[in-house]
Enzyme design. Structure first.
Site, PDB file in Angstrom:
ATOM      1  N   GLU A  24       0.823  -1.216   0.000  1.00  0.00           N
ATOM      2  CA  GLU A  24       0.000   0.000   0.000  1.00  0.00           C
ATOM      3  C   GLU A  24       0.859   1.270   0.000  1.00  0.00           C
ATOM      4  OE1 GLU A  24      -0.261  -2.634   1.935  1.00  0.00           O
ATOM      5  OE2 GLU A  24      -2.297  -3.020   2.600  1.00  0.00           O
ATOM      6  N   LYS A  26       3.858   1.680  -1.194  1.00  0.00           N
ATOM      7  CA  LYS A  26       4.443   1.883  -2.525  1.00  0.00           C
ATOM      8  C   LYS A  26       3.447   2.599  -3.432  1.00  0.00           C
ATOM      9  CE  LYS A  26       5.666  -0.743  -6.645  1.00  0.00           C
ATOM     10  NZ  LYS A  26       7.077  -0.389  -6.835  1.00  0.00           N
ATOM     11  N   GLY A 441      22.563  -7.008 -22.530  1.00  0.00           N
ATOM     12  CA  GLY A 441      21.580  -8.090 -22.610  1.00  0.00           C
ATOM     13  C   GLY A 441      20.160  -7.632 -22.827  1.00  0.00           C
ATOM     14  N   SER A 442      19.621  -6.868 -21.870  1.00  0.00           N
ATOM     15  CA  SER A 442      18.212  -6.509 -22.026  1.00  0.00           C
ATOM     16  C   SER A 442      18.073  -5.283 -22.912  1.00  0.00           C
ATOM     17  CB  SER A 442      17.581  -6.240 -20.660  1.00  0.00           C
ATOM     18  OG  SER A 442      18.292  -5.238 -19.988  1.00  0.00           O
ATOM     19  N   GLU A 493      16.088 -10.170 -24.016  1.00  0.00           N
ATOM     20  CA  GLU A 493      15.461 -10.653 -22.776  1.00  0.00           C
ATOM     21  C   GLU A 493      13.996 -10.249 -22.569  1.00  0.00           C
ATOM     22  OE1 GLU A 493      18.068  -9.955 -19.350  1.00  0.00           O
ATOM     23  OE2 GLU A 493      19.835 -10.040 -20.633  1.00  0.00           O
ATOM     24  N   HIS A 650      29.092 -10.314 -16.691  1.00  0.00           N
ATOM     25  CA  HIS A 650      28.813  -8.904 -16.462  1.00  0.00           C
ATOM     26  C   HIS A 650      28.684  -8.651 -14.968  1.00  0.00           C
ATOM     27  CE1 HIS A 650      27.050  -4.960 -16.560  1.00  0.00           C
ATOM     28  NE2 HIS A 650      26.004  -5.412 -15.895  1.00  0.00           N
ATOM     29  N   HIS A 702      21.756   4.624 -16.494  1.00  0.00           N
ATOM     30  CA  HIS A 702      20.755   5.072 -15.527  1.00  0.00           C
ATOM     31  C   HIS A 702      20.194   6.439 -15.862  1.00  0.00           C
ATOM     32  CE1 HIS A 702      23.283   2.067 -13.463  1.00  0.00           C
ATOM     33  NE2 HIS A 702      22.097   1.606 -13.120  1.00  0.00           N
TER      34      HIS A 702
HETATM   35  N1  GLN Z   1      21.795  -9.192 -18.737  1.00  0.00           N
HETATM   36  C1  GLN Z   1      21.147  -8.369 -17.773  1.00  0.00           C
HETATM   37  C2  GLN Z   1      20.495  -7.176 -18.457  1.00  0.00           C
HETATM   38  O1  GLN Z   1      21.021  -6.677 -19.370  1.00  0.00           O
HETATM   39  C3  GLN Z   1      22.097  -7.876 -16.721  1.00  0.00           C
HETATM   40  C4  GLN Z   1      21.409  -7.042 -15.697  1.00  0.00           C
HETATM   41  C5  GLN Z   1      22.275  -6.623 -14.534  1.00  0.00           C
HETATM   42  O2  GLN Z   1      23.457  -6.463 -14.645  1.00  0.00           O
HETATM   43  N2  GLN Z   1      21.682  -6.430 -13.398  1.00  0.00           N
HETATM   44  O3  GLN Z   1      19.453  -6.719 -18.062  1.00  0.00           O
HETATM   45 ZN    ZN Z   2      24.606  -4.494 -14.770  1.00  0.00          ZN
END
Ligand code: GLN
Ligand code: ZN
Length: 768
Positions: A24, A26, A441-442, A493, A650, A702
């Site tokens: 709640e 959040k 990756g994602s 992903e 990674h 980010h």
């Molecule tokens: N392969 C993941 C991605 O790209 C790695 C995420 C991460 O480092 N937390 O989302």
């Molecule tokens: Zn990362």
């Protein structure tokens, strides 16, 4: 105070979840941030959650209910606000709630306070900033106000605050603090502020206050331990104050215990789960016979039922030592979900293994009664709990085939040929240019993907339909990457909700919850999977997706896995065997996945270990053993692949320090790390320490800002000062999941252009 529950027993918990049983807080907070509701609505939700917590804990039978455990964002931030430690860039904001959220989330011209991990948990706190000119003074009265608020609903609480020494040890020098200043320099004035705060609490009728000093569960210097003594001698000498309970958790107090025992504080809370070694020699600790000891025998960090017989024995042992003993949790229950009884999908035998916050409170009450009234008073309940535990122990936690396969794996299954030999073979087999470009990756998780996933979960679209949509997304993302000109592609992903939960859902030995949310930071919650039994892989997990993706492109597409350490770090992990054994089981399952990917023709496989550093033990003495098993569990995943198969990993951070050796130990062919914000400084450490391919992130994912081509070229040139073009990769800092697509495409186009420019420069110098 009259008790409403006949079963009330002496005992307490050190803290409680605050996000709300249905998240709640959040929802209310995010609605407020988005301007969809006002501060009054948010405050109402908060007040209701606080009231429900206080009355709920009292009605469950706790002799003492903790107070001030609520927070709009973070309790370390709350403490900073309580003592007036507001960085200058926020000083102009007068509205308290606005200022709190500005410090937590930043605002135009005033970046947020740094956020970092709360010891070795997955909770994150905001780092206080202090300088010699920080004017410490009692500032907001949250603890006091909440005490009074609880009194109004008939509950006398024990306000909890971060203790002064831990507060300083978690702080960092303000940006403009002079060289040589350390936050601990402010101990004197800070303790005076605490004295004032305690006096106010006493005046309002507070009987006990809890000051948390978990910093002493980590290695501490003699000076820091002396600071603890000084602080509590001074606090204890105050004329007007509540009784003081100093709580330590996440490990043993060790050398700080006798020091604290000699101060005038009335109580000490010991973590007898993670810090069991405090029991050794406790009989000889002077001063405890005059104190209340809280025996933290119910694990606040994990979701397993307590072995009540063993817990009771431990608490009884302390009865011979302390003035008085009460039962408690080992730490705040902040780190576990609210209530097991709302889960509808967990298998019955798994339910029998578990206790969430609400159930742990019941355990504390039961143990409290056994301690106070004698074991016989609750013999029936203890017998029932024992029977349940035994039933679970006999249930299918063990899978012999996993154990025998692990026993068969010898050291050569962990070792590949030498890195330079592999590099040579891979250079020929993969045909990549110098400074190859790739991503982590994602790809951006679009609204459409999230909708498809939700529809799939609710059964609104069939499995086949869902697969088809994900495939379309993969095709789209691959085409995007080819147009951009990246060298090594990813499938993006889209089929993964979360990089750990996805594997937990597809491996046996894990359970996932519906409402098992735990606060990670601010309004962000996670639902850690529960690793309860031996782990196996019933069938390949990623192979179909990976081969489909590879079939759609002439370029290499990376297979993408989450590594064993990260899977452990972001799950609740069984505690009936060493973590190392569980890690090896997960490693074995992933090893099967790697083998299958390789057999299916995938030439580059990435095994992410973003949490490698997170699990690093608080004590130096435990670190080498941790690194050993962490590295082993990773290496076994890929120990048998061909020289030509390129293994990537990674890591999600940029301060390596003690784990540089571990990263080298992983023996990956290519390691990608965060580096953009530190402008490649990390390569000073990693370049020589990790002698293989390195991809220091050249821009920060980010931020939505698109990095310019020139800036990216400079980052690559800076990296080349440390490592050669045959080892350098060009990639962003991390996955692109949370980014928007337009900015992602623009950034990657610049990244590719920058890599090409730098590549040309390099070949011009080598040929010319
Ligand atoms: N392969 C993941 C991605 O790209 C790695 C995420 C991460 O480092 N937390 O989302
Ligand atoms: Zn990362």
């Amino acid at each position: 105070m009259t008790t409403v529950n006949a079963q009330t027993a002496p005992g307490t918990v050190l803290g409680y979840p605050r996000i709300g049983p249905f998240r709640e807080l959040k929802r209310a907070t995010e609605a407020f941030w988005a301007g969809r509701s006002d501060a009054t609505a948010l405050r109402e939700t908060a007040a209701r959650l606080r009231r429900d917590t206080w009355t709920g804990l009292r009605d469950a039978g706790l002799g003492q209910v903790p107070g001030n455990t609520f927070s709009f964002y973070d309790h370390v931030l709350d403490t900073a606000l309580a003592v007036g430690a507001v960085p200058k860039r926020f000083a102009g904001i007068t509205d308290p709630l606005e200022r709190l959220f500005a410090m937590a989330r930043g605002r135009e011209g005033a970046p947020a306070c740094e956020m970092t991990k709360w010891f070795d948990t997955n909770y994150h706190y905001l780092v206080p900033e202090l300088g010699p000119d920080t004017r410490l003074a009692p500032t907001d009265r949250k603890a006091l106000e909440e005490f009074k608020e609880a009194l109004r609903v008939g509950v006398t609480t024990r306000p909890v605050l971060v203790g002064p020494v831990t507060f300083l040890l978690l702080s960092k020098p303000a940006e403009d603090a002079p060289e040589g200043f350390t936050p601990l320099d402010l101990l004197g004035p800070l303790v005076e502020v605490y004295r004032d705060l305690l006096a106010e609490l006493a005046e309002a009728g507070v009987d006990w206050v809890q000051l948390d000093e978990p910093a002493f569960a980590a290695d501490r210097t003699p000076e820091e331990i002396a600071a603890l003594r000084k602080a509590y001698d001074r606090l204890a000498s105050a004329q007007s104050r509540p009784k003081i309970l100093v709580a330590n958790y996440f490990g043993e107090l060790g050398p700080a215990l006798p020091v604290l025992a000699r101060t005038g504080v009335e109580g000490i809370a010991l973590d007898l789960v993670a810090g069991r070694s405090d029991l050794d020699g406790i009989e000889g600790v002077e001063g405890l016979d005059r104190k209340l000891l809280l025996a933290g025998v119910v694990d606040g960090r994990n979701v397993w039922r307590t072995d009540l017989d063993a817990a009771l024995e431990t608490a009884q042992r302390l009865q011979g030592v302390a003035g008085r003993v009460e039962v408690s949790t080992s730490c705040s229950l902040l780190h576990v979900p609210y209530d097991l009884s709302v889960e509808t999908n967990l298998p019955a035998d798994v339910v029998d293994m578990l206790a969430f916050a609400r159930q742990k409170v019941d355990e504390v009450v039961l143990l409290g009664r056994a301690l106070a009234e004698g074991r016989d008073a609750v013999a029936e309940e203890l017998d029932a709990a024992r029977a349940t535990r035994e039933r679970v122990a006999a249930a299918s936690r063990r899978k012999e085939e996993v154990r025998s396969r692990l026993a068969e794996l010898g050291p050569d299954h962990y070792h590949r040929s030498a890195g330079d030999i592999r590099a040579k073979v891979q250079r020929e087999a993969l045909g990549l240019p110098e400074v190859p470009t790739t991503t982590i990756g994602s790809f951006p998780q679009t609204g459409a993907i999230r909708k498809d996933r939700a529809a799939h979960r609710k059964g609104e679209i069939t499995e086949a339909e869902y697969d088809e949509r994900m495939r379309q997304e993969i095709v789209r993302v691959l085409k995007l990457q080819e147009d951009i000109g990246l060298d090594v592609l990813v499938h993006g992903e889209p089929e993964r909700n979360d990089m750990v939960q996805y594997f937990a859902e597809n491996l046996d030995g894990f359970a996932t919850t519906e409402l098992g949310w735990v606060q990670s930071y601010g309004s962000r919650c996670v639902r850690p999977p529960i690793l309860h039994s031996d782990v196996t892989r019933p069938s390949p997990i990623t192979v179909d997706w990976a081969t489909f993706a590879q079939s759609q492109s002439g370029k290499h597409v990376k297979g993408m896995l989450t590594g064993p350490v990260t899977i452990l770090a972001w799950s609740f992990v069984r505690d009936d065997q060493p973590l190392a054994d569980t890690a090896r089981q997960v490693g074995l399952a992933l090893r099967g996945e790697v083998e299958d990917l390789e057999a299916a023709g995938i030439t580059i496989i990435q095994i992410d270990e973003p949490a490698l550093r997170e699990l690093l033990p608080l004590h130096e003495r435990d670190r080498a053993a941790y690194i050993d098993w962490a590295v082993d569990s990773f290496r076994m995943c890929a120990g048998d692949v061909a020289d030509s198969t390129q293994i990537h990993t990674h890591l999600c951070y940029s301060e390596f320090g003690e784990v540089v050796g571990a990263i080298d130990g992983l023996d990956a062919d290519v390691t990608t790390v965060e580096a953009a914000r530190s402008r490649m400084e990390v390569l000073g450490e990693l370049g020589p320490g990790v002698p293989r391919g390195l991809g220091p992130g050249i821009y920060d994912v980010h931020s939505p800002e698109v990095p310019g081509e020139g800036e990216l070229e400079d980052q690559l040139r800076a990296a080349l000062a440390f490592i050669g073009p045959d080892r350098l990769w060009a990639n962003p800092d991390c996955g692109l999941k949370t980014r928007g697509e337009p900015e992602t495409v623009a950034a990657l186009e610049n990244l590719v252009a920058a890599a090409r420019t730098v590549r040309d420069e390099v070949s011009a110098t080598t040929t010319g």
